[in-house]
Design a protein around this motif. Sequence first.
Motif, PDB file in Angstrom:
ATOM      1  N   PHE A 117       0.842  -1.206   0.000  1.00  0.00           N
ATOM      2  CA  PHE A 117       0.000   0.000   0.000  1.00  0.00           C
ATOM      3  C   PHE A 117       0.874   1.251   0.000  1.00  0.00           C
ATOM      4  N   THR A 118       1.946   1.241   0.774  1.00  0.00           N
ATOM      5  CA  THR A 118       2.840   2.394   0.838  1.00  0.00           C
ATOM      6  C   THR A 118       3.457   2.662  -0.534  1.00  0.00           C
ATOM      7  N   GLU A 119       3.838   1.619  -1.251  1.00  0.00           N
ATOM      8  CA  GLU A 119       4.367   1.780  -2.609  1.00  0.00           C
ATOM      9  C   GLU A 119       3.303   2.358  -3.549  1.00  0.00           C
ATOM     10  N   LEU A 120       2.086   1.806  -3.482  1.00  0.00           N
ATOM     11  CA  LEU A 120       1.007   2.293  -4.346  1.00  0.00           C
ATOM     12  C   LEU A 120       0.703   3.756  -4.062  1.00  0.00           C
ATOM     13  N   ARG A 121       0.831   4.150  -2.812  1.00  0.00           N
ATOM     14  CA  ARG A 121       0.522   5.512  -2.400  1.00  0.00           C
ATOM     15  C   ARG A 121       1.468   6.530  -3.045  1.00  0.00           C
ATOM     16  N   ASP A 122       2.647   6.091  -3.464  1.00  0.00           N
ATOM     17  CA  ASP A 122       3.597   6.999  -4.105  1.00  0.00           C
ATOM     18  C   ASP A 122       3.077   7.530  -5.437  1.00  0.00           C
ATOM     19  N   SER A 123       2.231   6.755  -6.118  1.00  0.00           N
ATOM     20  CA  SER A 123       1.765   7.172  -7.443  1.00  0.00           C
ATOM     21  C   SER A 123       0.249   7.294  -7.544  1.00  0.00           C
ATOM     22  N   SER A 124      -0.474   6.904  -6.507  1.00  0.00           N
ATOM     23  CA  SER A 124      -1.934   6.933  -6.549  1.00  0.00           C
ATOM     24  C   SER A 124      -2.477   7.296  -5.170  1.00  0.00           C
ATOM     25  N   GLN A 125      -3.707   7.720  -5.160  1.00  0.00           N
ATOM     26  CA  GLN A 125      -4.380   7.977  -3.887  1.00  0.00           C
ATOM     27  C   GLN A 125      -5.161   6.722  -3.514  1.00  0.00           C
ATOM     28  N   LEU A 126      -4.991   6.268  -2.282  1.00  0.00           N
ATOM     29  CA  LEU A 126      -5.696   5.087  -1.804  1.00  0.00           C
ATOM     30  C   LEU A 126      -6.788   5.519  -0.835  1.00  0.00           C
ATOM     31  N   ILE A 127      -7.965   5.024  -1.074  1.00  0.00           N
ATOM     32  CA  ILE A 127      -9.076   5.218  -0.147  1.00  0.00           C
ATOM     33  C   ILE A 127      -9.408   3.823   0.364  1.00  0.00           C
ATOM     34  N   VAL A 128      -9.102   3.582   1.637  1.00  0.00           N
ATOM     35  CA  VAL A 128      -9.253   2.255   2.200  1.00  0.00           C
ATOM     36  C   VAL A 128     -10.262   2.321   3.343  1.00  0.00           C
ATOM     37  N   ILE A 129     -11.320   1.573   3.217  1.00  0.00           N
ATOM     38  CA  ILE A 129     -12.298   1.443   4.297  1.00  0.00           C
ATOM     39  C   ILE A 129     -11.797   0.308   5.174  1.00  0.00           C
ATOM     40  N   THR A 130     -11.618   0.599   6.462  1.00  0.00           N
ATOM     41  CA  THR A 130     -10.996  -0.387   7.337  1.00  0.00           C
ATOM     42  C   THR A 130     -11.443  -0.232   8.775  1.00  0.00           C
ATOM     43  N   HIS A 131     -11.258  -1.315   9.531  1.00  0.00           N
ATOM     44  CA  HIS A 131     -11.404  -1.285  10.975  1.00  0.00           C
ATOM     45  C   HIS A 131     -10.059  -1.607  11.623  1.00  0.00           C
ATOM     46  N   GLN A 132      -9.046  -1.841  10.790  1.00  0.00           N
ATOM     47  CA  GLN A 132      -7.724  -2.233  11.280  1.00  0.00           C
ATOM     48  C   GLN A 132      -6.930  -1.004  11.720  1.00  0.00           C
ATOM     49  N   LYS A 133      -6.516  -0.996  12.967  1.00  0.00           N
ATOM     50  CA  LYS A 133      -5.750   0.126  13.507  1.00  0.00           C
ATOM     51  C   LYS A 133      -4.441   0.325  12.743  1.00  0.00           C
ATOM     52  N   ARG A 134      -3.747  -0.770  12.418  1.00  0.00           N
ATOM     53  CA  ARG A 134      -2.468  -0.650  11.703  1.00  0.00           C
ATOM     54  C   ARG A 134      -2.635  -0.012  10.334  1.00  0.00           C
ATOM     55  N   THR A 135      -3.729  -0.305   9.658  1.00  0.00           N
ATOM     56  CA  THR A 135      -3.975   0.320   8.363  1.00  0.00           C
ATOM     57  C   THR A 135      -4.204   1.818   8.556  1.00  0.00           C
ATOM     58  N   MET A 136      -4.945   2.175   9.574  1.00  0.00           N
ATOM     59  CA  MET A 136      -5.189   3.592   9.864  1.00  0.00           C
ATOM     60  C   MET A 136      -3.895   4.328  10.185  1.00  0.00           C
ATOM     61  N   GLU A 137      -2.960   3.646  10.837  1.00  0.00           N
ATOM     62  CA  GLU A 137      -1.706   4.282  11.241  1.00  0.00           C
ATOM     63  C   GLU A 137      -0.846   4.705  10.062  1.00  0.00           C
ATOM     64  N   VAL A 138      -0.993   4.088   8.897  1.00  0.00           N
ATOM     65  CA  VAL A 138      -0.184   4.479   7.736  1.00  0.00           C
ATOM     66  C   VAL A 138      -0.895   5.500   6.854  1.00  0.00           C
ATOM     67  N   ALA A 139      -2.081   5.909   7.255  1.00  0.00           N
ATOM     68  CA  ALA A 139      -2.873   6.850   6.452  1.00  0.00           C
ATOM     69  C   ALA A 139      -2.369   8.280   6.601  1.00  0.00           C
ATOM     70  N   ASP A 140      -2.672   9.093   5.598  1.00  0.00           N
ATOM     71  CA  ASP A 140      -2.402  10.525   5.653  1.00  0.00           C
ATOM     72  C   ASP A 140      -3.574  11.263   6.281  1.00  0.00           C
ATOM     73  N   ALA A 141      -4.757  10.708   6.130  1.00  0.00           N
ATOM     74  CA  ALA A 141      -5.962  11.322   6.693  1.00  0.00           C
ATOM     75  C   ALA A 141      -6.942  10.218   7.058  1.00  0.00           C
ATOM     76  N   LEU A 142      -7.709  10.472   8.101  1.00  0.00           N
ATOM     77  CA  LEU A 142      -8.728   9.527   8.531  1.00  0.00           C
ATOM     78  C   LEU A 142     -10.087  10.206   8.477  1.00  0.00           C
ATOM     79  N   TYR A 143     -11.066   9.459   8.010  1.00  0.00           N
ATOM     80  CA  TYR A 143     -12.451   9.924   8.015  1.00  0.00           C
ATOM     81  C   TYR A 143     -13.260   8.842   8.710  1.00  0.00           C
ATOM     82  N   GLY A 144     -14.069   9.244   9.651  1.00  0.00           N
ATOM     83  CA  GLY A 144     -14.871   8.272  10.367  1.00  0.00           C
ATOM     84  C   GLY A 144     -16.327   8.679  10.373  1.00  0.00           C
ATOM     85  N   VAL A 145     -17.175   7.689  10.447  1.00  0.00           N
ATOM     86  CA  VAL A 145     -18.609   7.943  10.556  1.00  0.00           C
ATOM     87  C   VAL A 145     -19.028   7.412  11.915  1.00  0.00           C
ATOM     88  N   THR A 146     -19.645   8.268  12.695  1.00  0.00           N
ATOM     89  CA  THR A 146     -20.061   7.875  14.033  1.00  0.00           C
ATOM     90  C   THR A 146     -21.497   8.323  14.274  1.00  0.00           C
TER      91      THR A 146
END
Length: 168
Positions: A117-146
């Motif tokens: 994912f980090t490699e892909l992020r160099d050339s593309s924008q990734l929008i990842v829907i997740t509940h995994q904390k580790r995935t959130m930790e590598v994000a540039d921005a977080l959006y949550g619905v509560t």
Amino acid sequence: MEIVREVDERVERVFSEAFADTARQFEQVFPRLFPGGEGRLVLTDPENMLTTGIEIEARPAGKKVKRLSLLSGGERSLTAVALLVSIFKARPSPFYVMDEVEAALDDVNLGRLLEIFTELRDSSQLIVITHQKRTMEVADALYGVTMRGDGVTTVISQRLEREPEPAA
């Protein structure tokens, strides 16, 4: 009939090129997600590119299995992600949307996927829907619905600051 023939030839050419590029990427991506394993894409009917199917051969390290149906659920999930990433690398796009693609992965496999994912992020924008904390930790921005106490959903967002990489 001439137009149909031309369209068929173009479809065959475009499909063949895309398949070859994706198959090449799959052979590189699969062993990164399954160290010591081998994976490849095979056409079911290479003589007829307009009706052929694609089979995935996957052999994780230490296994003789090649058929996808004989792999464990986690192995099938990771193989599907390897195919998805291979398509992304073969035919890059400005952005990708993925919905919980890493939900079935254990910690070790999640770490391998996050590297990709980090490699892909160099050339593309990734929008990842997740509940995994580790995935959130590598994000540039977080959006949550509560949901607030009154039953109304609210969107919250947080831009994450990154530490600069040390100069080599």
